[in-house]
Motif scaffolding. Structure first.
Motif, mmCIF file in Angstrom:
data_model
loop_
_atom_site.group_PDB
_atom_site.id
_atom_site.type_symbol
_atom_site.label_atom_id
_atom_site.label_comp_id
_atom_site.label_asym_id
_atom_site.label_seq_id
_atom_site.Cartn_x
_atom_site.Cartn_y
_atom_site.Cartn_z
ATOM 1 N N VAL A 149 -10.411 -7.439 8.701
ATOM 2 C CA VAL A 149 -8.955 -7.514 8.653
ATOM 3 C C VAL A 149 -8.418 -6.091 8.666
ATOM 4 C CG1 VAL A 149 -6.973 -8.115 7.236
ATOM 5 C CG2 VAL A 149 -8.844 -9.742 7.484
ATOM 6 N N VAL A 150 -7.969 -5.656 9.819
ATOM 7 C CA VAL A 150 -7.379 -4.329 9.969
ATOM 8 C C VAL A 150 -5.941 -4.557 10.411
ATOM 9 C CG1 VAL A 150 -7.488 -2.101 11.129
ATOM 10 C CG2 VAL A 150 -9.607 -3.336 10.595
ATOM 11 N N GLY A 151 -5.015 -4.314 9.519
ATOM 12 C CA GLY A 151 -3.630 -4.604 9.838
ATOM 13 C C GLY A 151 -2.768 -4.540 8.604
ATOM 14 N N ASN A 152 -1.690 -5.319 8.623
ATOM 15 C CA ASN A 152 -0.748 -5.365 7.509
ATOM 16 C C ASN A 152 -0.297 -3.956 7.130
ATOM 17 O OD1 ASN A 152 0.870 -6.746 5.804
ATOM 18 N ND2 ASN A 152 -0.700 -7.221 4.286
ATOM 19 N N ALA A 153 0.113 -3.209 8.127
ATOM 20 C CA ALA A 153 0.586 -1.847 7.885
ATOM 21 C C ALA A 153 1.749 -1.853 6.911
ATOM 22 C CB ALA A 153 1.022 -1.209 9.205
ATOM 23 N N ARG A 154 1.858 -0.786 6.126
ATOM 24 C CA ARG A 154 2.992 -0.643 5.221
ATOM 25 C C ARG A 154 4.105 0.116 5.936
ATOM 26 N NH1 ARG A 154 -0.497 -3.656 3.345
ATOM 27 N NH2 ARG A 154 -0.736 -3.969 1.080
ATOM 28 N N VAL A 155 5.294 -0.438 5.853
ATOM 29 C CA VAL A 155 6.452 0.122 6.542
ATOM 30 C C VAL A 155 7.610 0.207 5.549
ATOM 31 C CG1 VAL A 155 5.708 -0.882 8.735
ATOM 32 C CG2 VAL A 155 7.355 -2.119 7.304
ATOM 33 N N ILE A 156 8.696 0.820 5.969
ATOM 34 C CA ILE A 156 9.942 0.787 5.208
ATOM 35 C C ILE A 156 10.902 -0.124 5.967
ATOM 36 C CG2 ILE A 156 11.867 2.101 4.262
ATOM 37 C CD1 ILE A 156 10.046 4.539 4.169
ATOM 38 N N TRP A 157 11.179 -1.290 5.389
ATOM 39 C CA TRP A 157 12.087 -2.234 6.023
ATOM 40 C C TRP A 157 13.529 -1.758 5.860
ATOM 41 C CZ3 TRP A 157 10.280 -5.645 9.271
ATOM 42 C CH2 TRP A 157 8.968 -6.106 9.126
ATOM 43 N N ALA A 158 14.353 -2.035 6.858
ATOM 44 C CA ALA A 158 15.738 -1.574 6.852
ATOM 45 C C ALA A 158 16.688 -2.695 7.253
ATOM 46 C CB ALA A 158 15.905 -0.395 7.807
ATOM 47 N N ASN A 159 17.746 -2.852 6.497
ATOM 48 C CA ASN A 159 18.830 -3.764 6.866
ATOM 49 C C ASN A 159 19.834 -2.949 7.685
ATOM 50 O OD1 ASN A 159 21.263 -5.285 6.928
ATOM 51 N ND2 ASN A 159 20.626 -6.417 5.111
ATOM 52 N N ARG A 203 -2.237 -2.314 -8.891
ATOM 53 C CA ARG A 203 -2.201 -0.959 -8.333
ATOM 54 C C ARG A 203 -2.026 -0.940 -6.823
ATOM 55 N NH1 ARG A 203 -7.766 -1.929 -9.608
ATOM 56 N NH2 ARG A 203 -9.021 -2.043 -7.695
ATOM 57 N N GLY A 204 -2.175 -2.103 -6.182
ATOM 58 C CA GLY A 204 -2.041 -2.158 -4.731
ATOM 59 C C GLY A 204 -0.679 -1.731 -4.230
ATOM 60 N N MET A 205 0.318 -1.706 -5.111
ATOM 61 C CA MET A 205 1.646 -1.285 -4.660
ATOM 62 C C MET A 205 1.677 0.190 -4.271
ATOM 63 S SD MET A 205 3.097 0.803 -7.154
ATOM 64 C CE MET A 205 4.823 0.583 -6.866
ATOM 65 N N LEU A 206 0.680 0.969 -4.716
ATOM 66 C CA LEU A 206 0.600 2.364 -4.292
ATOM 67 C C LEU A 206 0.412 2.473 -2.779
ATOM 68 C CD1 LEU A 206 -1.730 3.868 -7.062
ATOM 69 C CD2 LEU A 206 0.772 4.037 -6.914
ATOM 70 N N ASN A 207 -0.136 1.422 -2.175
ATOM 71 C CA ASN A 207 -0.360 1.437 -0.728
ATOM 72 C C ASN A 207 0.935 1.542 0.058
ATOM 73 O OD1 ASN A 207 -3.049 1.060 -1.370
ATOM 74 N ND2 ASN A 207 -3.048 -1.126 -0.920
ATOM 75 N N GLU A 208 2.047 1.132 -0.537
ATOM 76 C CA GLU A 208 3.328 1.231 0.158
ATOM 77 C C GLU A 208 4.286 2.209 -0.501
ATOM 78 O OE1 GLU A 208 3.517 -2.888 -0.399
ATOM 79 O OE2 GLU A 208 5.359 -2.851 -1.605
ATOM 80 N N CYS A 209 4.054 2.538 -1.763
ATOM 81 C CA CYS A 209 5.037 3.325 -2.519
ATOM 82 C C CYS A 209 4.580 4.722 -2.887
ATOM 83 C CB CYS A 209 5.435 2.572 -3.791
ATOM 84 S SG CYS A 209 6.251 1.011 -3.474
ATOM 85 N N TYR A 210 3.311 5.062 -2.647
ATOM 86 C CA TYR A 210 2.899 6.442 -2.909
ATOM 87 C C TYR A 210 1.976 7.000 -1.830
ATOM 88 C CZ TYR A 210 1.040 10.681 -4.984
ATOM 89 O OH TYR A 210 0.679 11.988 -5.190
ATOM 90 N N PHE A 211 0.900 6.293 -1.504
ATOM 91 C CA PHE A 211 -0.081 6.859 -0.587
ATOM 92 C C PHE A 211 0.504 7.249 0.773
ATOM 93 C CE2 PHE A 211 -3.411 4.396 -3.148
ATOM 94 C CZ PHE A 211 -3.695 5.497 -3.927
ATOM 95 N N PRO A 212 1.388 6.454 1.402
ATOM 96 C CA PRO A 212 1.939 6.907 2.684
ATOM 97 C C PRO A 212 2.666 8.242 2.572
ATOM 98 C CG PRO A 212 2.333 4.565 2.421
ATOM 99 C CD PRO A 212 1.806 5.066 1.101
ATOM 100 N N PHE A 213 3.437 8.425 1.499
ATOM 101 C CA PHE A 213 4.151 9.688 1.318
ATOM 102 C C PHE A 213 3.176 10.843 1.041
ATOM 103 C CE2 PHE A 213 7.236 6.435 -0.291
ATOM 104 C CZ PHE A 213 8.074 6.477 0.808
ATOM 105 N N MET A 214 2.147 10.570 0.247
ATOM 106 C CA MET A 214 1.154 11.608 -0.039
ATOM 107 C C MET A 214 0.448 12.048 1.239
ATOM 108 S SD MET A 214 -2.396 11.270 -2.136
ATOM 109 C CE MET A 214 -3.040 10.461 -0.666
ATOM 110 N N TRP A 215 0.061 11.078 2.081
ATOM 111 C CA TRP A 215 -0.592 11.418 3.352
ATOM 112 C C TRP A 215 0.380 12.143 4.280
ATOM 113 C CZ3 TRP A 215 -2.561 5.760 3.321
ATOM 114 C CH2 TRP A 215 -3.777 5.688 2.631
#
Length: 422
Positions: A149-159, A203-215
């Protein structure tokens, strides 16, 4: 990027049990095994359907393998909330799977305990040539996992309708632009510019709320040799300050410390926030309710990067016929099997060249930018470091620690765990 509306699949009730075990048996075949049935463990539900729906899909996928090899497959589907606990109990007692599904943050400890084994000597040349993400399943030069399973990318959703009401014409592309746009939308609309689920218990929320910004800042989680954490760095600190500044400037409310992912989803669907980081899997839900929906797959800072799941199938030491176990892995990851999995279970991009891509996938451009996509590394004893980082960043969000204190304390705890082997 604006996402066209996609009709949401019906969300059915789950099976109601922690685990569901079914047997797929054949009546003869080209080969016969003297080892008995293979035990296969998978999590469920993977998609928006029920465990029972997915069971039927897997039964259909496994039937040709059973017929070819003359070996039954006992399939156990376990719900996510008890998956790690069931694995630990099963492997410790010798009743675990022969072939199983693991996410990379699980794999490290099982590699360290010699409970899963490399497939290097069993994986066919054909599989090596057709699979896109094999490097993601390697540790210490050996192929411990075969990406599934390679997918489910983390994005920033926008209205984007809210953005237009605030007089904003385009989605931000950089950190500075996001900070500016979220702040402007907050002032013009009286709504949070951005919300994040810092009240999650996992802790999985770091995948969308910290790690992308750190990278994106150029940072890493661990040192290259895996001996120490690496997030307490100028890059990691820059990311922590970027998040904390939303709180300081009140663009993101402090009560996010008590909001989980379901709360954030509700706020976004009800038009009570402009931006909400989350997974690409939210598309069917958001596109049905929000007429003008957009997403940012990665902001640009030092580089572009975002998290992508790279969960894998693994071969356990318990498996009595490791060549046959690897053949099962190859069968499940073959193009024909993956097309059905991606059609009927979870709409992720192809993992190999033998699968036809879905040209209508709104994330096709995202997954074509492979250098941007990052998964968590396979790291023995890494979970303690992830937990320490998660807990200390939560303290930062609560206003109890500065970004410097949070990363310093998390690093000290993580390094101690890595050094002690716990």
């Amino acid at each position: 990027m604006t996402v066209t509306s996609i009709r949401r699949r019906s969300v059915l009730a789950g099976a109601g049990a922690t685990a569901l075990t079914v047997a797929v048996a054949g009546c003869g075949g080209e080969k016969a095994s003297s080892t008995g049935a293979l035990e296969l463990w998978l999590p469920a539900p993977q998609g928006n359907g029920s465990v029972q729906d997915e069971k039927k899909v897997y039964e259909d996928l496994l039937a040709p393998f059973v017929k070819e090899h003359g070996t039954p497959v006992n399939l156990t589907l376990t719900t996510w909330d008890s998956y790690e606990e069931r694995y630990l109990t099963g492997v410790s007692s010798g009743t675990g799977p022969d072939v199983g599904y693991m996410y990379t943050e699980m794999m490290g400890d099982y590699v360290d305990a010699d409970a899963i084994v490399p497939v290097d000597e069993y994986l066919s040349q054909d599989a090596r040539q057709r699979m896109f993400f094999l490097e993601e399943g390697k540790f210490d030069g050996h192929q411990y996992g075969v990406p599934y399973v390679v997918g489910n990318a983390r994005v920033i959703w926008a209205n984007q309708e809210l953005l237009k009401q605030a007089g904003i014409a385009a989605l931000p592309t950089t950190w500075d632009e996001l900070a500016e746009v979220a702040g402007l939308a907050h002032r013009e609309l009286g709504l949070p510019g951005i919300v994040m689920p810092w009240g999650n218990q996992a802790r999985g929320m770091l995948n969308e709320c910290y790690f992308p910004f750190m990278w994106q800042a150029g940072g890493e989680i661990f040192t290259e040799d895996g001996s120490r954490t690496a997030f307490n760095s100028p890059e990691g600190l820059e990311a922590a300050h970027f998040i904390n500044d939303f709180l300081v400037k009140e663009t993101m409310p402090r009560n996010v410390s008590g909001l989980n992912s379901d709360d954030i989803e509700t706020m976004f669907l009800e038009g009570r926030t402009v931006f909400a980081p989350g997974s690409a899997a939210k598309l069917p839900v958001y596109a049905e309710e929000i007429a003008d929906l957009g997403f940012i797959d990665s902001l640009t800072n030092a580089t572009r990067a975002t998290f992508v799941a790279n969960d894998a199938l693994v071969l356990t030491k318990k498996c009595p016929d490791k060549e046959l176990g690897t053949a099962l892995i190859e069968h499940l990851t073959a193009g024909e099997s993956m097309e059905k999995f991606h059609s009927d279970v979870q709409h992720f991009p192809p993992i190999g060249s033998d699968e036809r891509p879905n040209t209508d996938d709104p994330f096709s451009d995202t997954f074509a930018e492979t250098d941007m996509l990052r998964g968590l590394p396979i790291m023995p004893r890494g979970n303690a470091a992830y937990n320490a980082l998660f807990e200390n960043l939560q303290q930062m969000v609560l206003g109890r620690k500065t970004p410097e204190q949070a990363l310093s304390d998390a690093s000290a705890s993580g390094n101690a765990a890595l050094a002690a082997g716990v």
